[in-house]
Scaffold this motif. Structure first.
Motif, PDB file in Angstrom:
ATOM      1  N   LEU A  52       0.828  -1.210   0.000  1.00 19.77           N
ATOM      2  CA  LEU A  52       0.000   0.000   0.000  1.00 19.77           C
ATOM      3  C   LEU A  52       0.859   1.256   0.000  1.00 19.77           C
ATOM      4  O   LEU A  52       0.552   2.240  -0.681  1.00 19.77           O
ATOM      5  CB  LEU A  52      -0.943  -0.008   1.200  1.00 19.77           C
ATOM      6  CG  LEU A  52      -2.022  -1.092   1.174  1.00 19.77           C
ATOM      7  CD1 LEU A  52      -2.826  -1.068   2.470  1.00 19.77           C
ATOM      8  CD2 LEU A  52      -2.935  -0.934  -0.034  1.00 19.77           C
ATOM      9  N   LYS A  53       1.959   1.235   0.747  1.00 19.16           N
ATOM     10  CA  LYS A  53       2.868   2.387   0.762  1.00 19.16           C
ATOM     11  C   LYS A  53       3.543   2.563  -0.597  1.00 19.16           C
ATOM     12  O   LYS A  53       3.785   3.688  -1.034  1.00 19.16           O
ATOM     13  CB  LYS A  53       3.899   2.232   1.868  1.00 19.16           C
ATOM     14  CG  LYS A  53       3.304   2.436   3.256  1.00 19.16           C
ATOM     15  CD  LYS A  53       4.353   2.274   4.337  1.00 19.16           C
ATOM     16  CE  LYS A  53       3.764   2.526   5.715  1.00 19.16           C
ATOM     17  NZ  LYS A  53       4.774   2.373   6.780  1.00 19.16           N
ATOM     18  N   CYS A  54       3.836   1.467  -1.287  1.00 18.39           N
ATOM     19  CA  CYS A  54       4.397   1.552  -2.632  1.00 18.39           C
ATOM     20  C   CYS A  54       3.403   2.200  -3.596  1.00 18.39           C
ATOM     21  O   CYS A  54       3.775   3.061  -4.402  1.00 18.39           O
ATOM     22  CB  CYS A  54       4.774   0.167  -3.153  1.00 18.39           C
ATOM     23  SG  CYS A  54       6.218  -0.578  -2.375  1.00 18.39           S
ATOM     24  N   LEU A  55       2.144   1.804  -3.511  1.00 21.29           N
ATOM     25  CA  LEU A  55       1.124   2.353  -4.400  1.00 21.29           C
ATOM     26  C   LEU A  55       0.955   3.856  -4.188  1.00 21.29           C
ATOM     27  O   LEU A  55       0.656   4.594  -5.129  1.00 21.29           O
ATOM     28  CB  LEU A  55      -0.206   1.628  -4.199  1.00 21.29           C
ATOM     29  CG  LEU A  55      -0.193   0.138  -4.531  1.00 21.29           C
ATOM     30  CD1 LEU A  55      -1.547  -0.488  -4.222  1.00 21.29           C
ATOM     31  CD2 LEU A  55       0.213  -0.115  -5.973  1.00 21.29           C
ATOM     32  N   ALA A  56       1.164   4.313  -2.952  1.00 24.05           N
ATOM     33  CA  ALA A  56       1.073   5.740  -2.645  1.00 24.05           C
ATOM     34  C   ALA A  56       2.391   6.464  -2.919  1.00 24.05           C
ATOM     35  O   ALA A  56       2.497   7.660  -2.678  1.00 24.05           O
ATOM     36  CB  ALA A  56       0.655   5.928  -1.191  1.00 24.05           C
ATOM     37  N   GLU A  57       3.397   5.753  -3.425  1.00 24.29           N
ATOM     38  CA  GLU A  57       4.727   6.295  -3.710  1.00 24.29           C
ATOM     39  C   GLU A  57       5.406   6.823  -2.446  1.00 24.29           C
ATOM     40  O   GLU A  57       6.147   7.799  -2.466  1.00 24.29           O
ATOM     41  CB  GLU A  57       4.674   7.389  -4.785  1.00 24.29           C
ATOM     42  CG  GLU A  57       4.196   6.905  -6.134  1.00 24.29           C
ATOM     43  CD  GLU A  57       5.173   6.000  -6.870  1.00 24.29           C
ATOM     44  OE1 GLU A  57       6.373   6.011  -6.567  1.00 24.29           O
ATOM     45  OE2 GLU A  57       4.718   5.265  -7.771  1.00 24.29           O
ATOM     46  N   LEU A  58       5.171   6.138  -1.334  1.00 23.29           N
ATOM     47  CA  LEU A  58       5.841   6.463  -0.077  1.00 23.29           C
ATOM     48  C   LEU A  58       7.085   5.611   0.123  1.00 23.29           C
ATOM     49  O   LEU A  58       7.979   5.971   0.871  1.00 23.29           O
ATOM     50  CB  LEU A  58       4.884   6.261   1.105  1.00 23.29           C
ATOM     51  CG  LEU A  58       3.690   7.195   1.157  1.00 23.29           C
ATOM     52  CD1 LEU A  58       2.696   6.720   2.206  1.00 23.29           C
ATOM     53  CD2 LEU A  58       4.143   8.617   1.444  1.00 23.29           C
ATOM     54  N   ARG A  61       0.461  11.917  -4.041  1.00 23.26           N
ATOM     55  CA  ARG A  61       0.239  11.508  -2.655  1.00 23.26           C
ATOM     56  C   ARG A  61      -1.016  12.134  -2.056  1.00 23.26           C
ATOM     57  O   ARG A  61      -1.551  11.618  -1.080  1.00 23.26           O
ATOM     58  CB  ARG A  61       1.463  11.840  -1.805  1.00 23.26           C
ATOM     59  CG  ARG A  61       2.636  10.942  -2.128  1.00 23.26           C
ATOM     60  CD  ARG A  61       3.848  11.299  -1.325  1.00 23.26           C
ATOM     61  NE  ARG A  61       4.962  10.424  -1.648  1.00 23.26           N
ATOM     62  CZ  ARG A  61       6.210  10.685  -1.344  1.00 23.26           C
ATOM     63  NH1 ARG A  61       6.515  11.791  -0.678  1.00 23.26           N
ATOM     64  NH2 ARG A  61       7.161   9.853  -1.678  1.00 23.26           N
ATOM     65  N   SER A  62      -1.491  13.236  -2.620  1.00 21.75           N
ATOM     66  CA  SER A  62      -2.749  13.810  -2.141  1.00 21.75           C
ATOM     67  C   SER A  62      -3.952  13.113  -2.768  1.00 21.75           C
ATOM     68  O   SER A  62      -5.062  13.212  -2.267  1.00 21.75           O
ATOM     69  CB  SER A  62      -2.807  15.317  -2.421  1.00 21.75           C
ATOM     70  OG  SER A  62      -3.006  15.582  -3.798  1.00 21.75           O
TER      71      SER A  62
END
Length: 119
Positions: free
Chosen positions: A45-51, A75-76
């Motif tokens: 999930l963090k990868c999908l949000a580019e975190l 990210r927004s």
């Protein structure tokens, strides 16, 4: 609306945490991720949000990549909201609704959030 193709993450020890994950979520749909602890659900999930950087693959929102939007805008629009926010009581959607009201978010168009649920 949101699509991910071939998302893969290789760890420092050359072990794949996950490999070749593809998914598509349309407006109004909810995606549920299930798996044992340590399987990589939160990291995905963090990868999908580019975190968190990933090894292979790409995600698009309305046909555009994160680089097309710019990372802050991406990210927004594709937000990772923890299952249990440490500082906020209520649901992840409650936290999202609260964050939209911050001064730094004024004037931004969020549309409907992409829904991902970890189970």
């Amino acid at each position: 609306m949101f699509e991910a193709k071939g998302i893969s993450m290789k760890l420092a020890n050359d072990r794949w945490l996950f490999r070749d994950i593809s998914l598509s979520v349309e407006k109004g749909q909810v995606l549920i991720l299930r798996g044992p602890s340590g399987a990589g659900k939160t990291t995905l999930l963090k990868c999908l949000a580019e975190l968190v950087p990933y090894t292979e693959g790409e995600s698009t929102l309305h046909g555009k990549k994160a680089s097309d939007y710019g990372i802050p805008t991406w990210r927004s629009k594709v937000m990772y909201v923890p299952q249990r926010a440490a500082i906020h009581p209520g649901t992840p959607l409650d936290l999202f609704e609260m964050a939209k009201k911050f001064q730094s978010q004024k004037g931004k168009s969020f549309g409907d959030p992409v829904s991902f649920k970890k189970k």
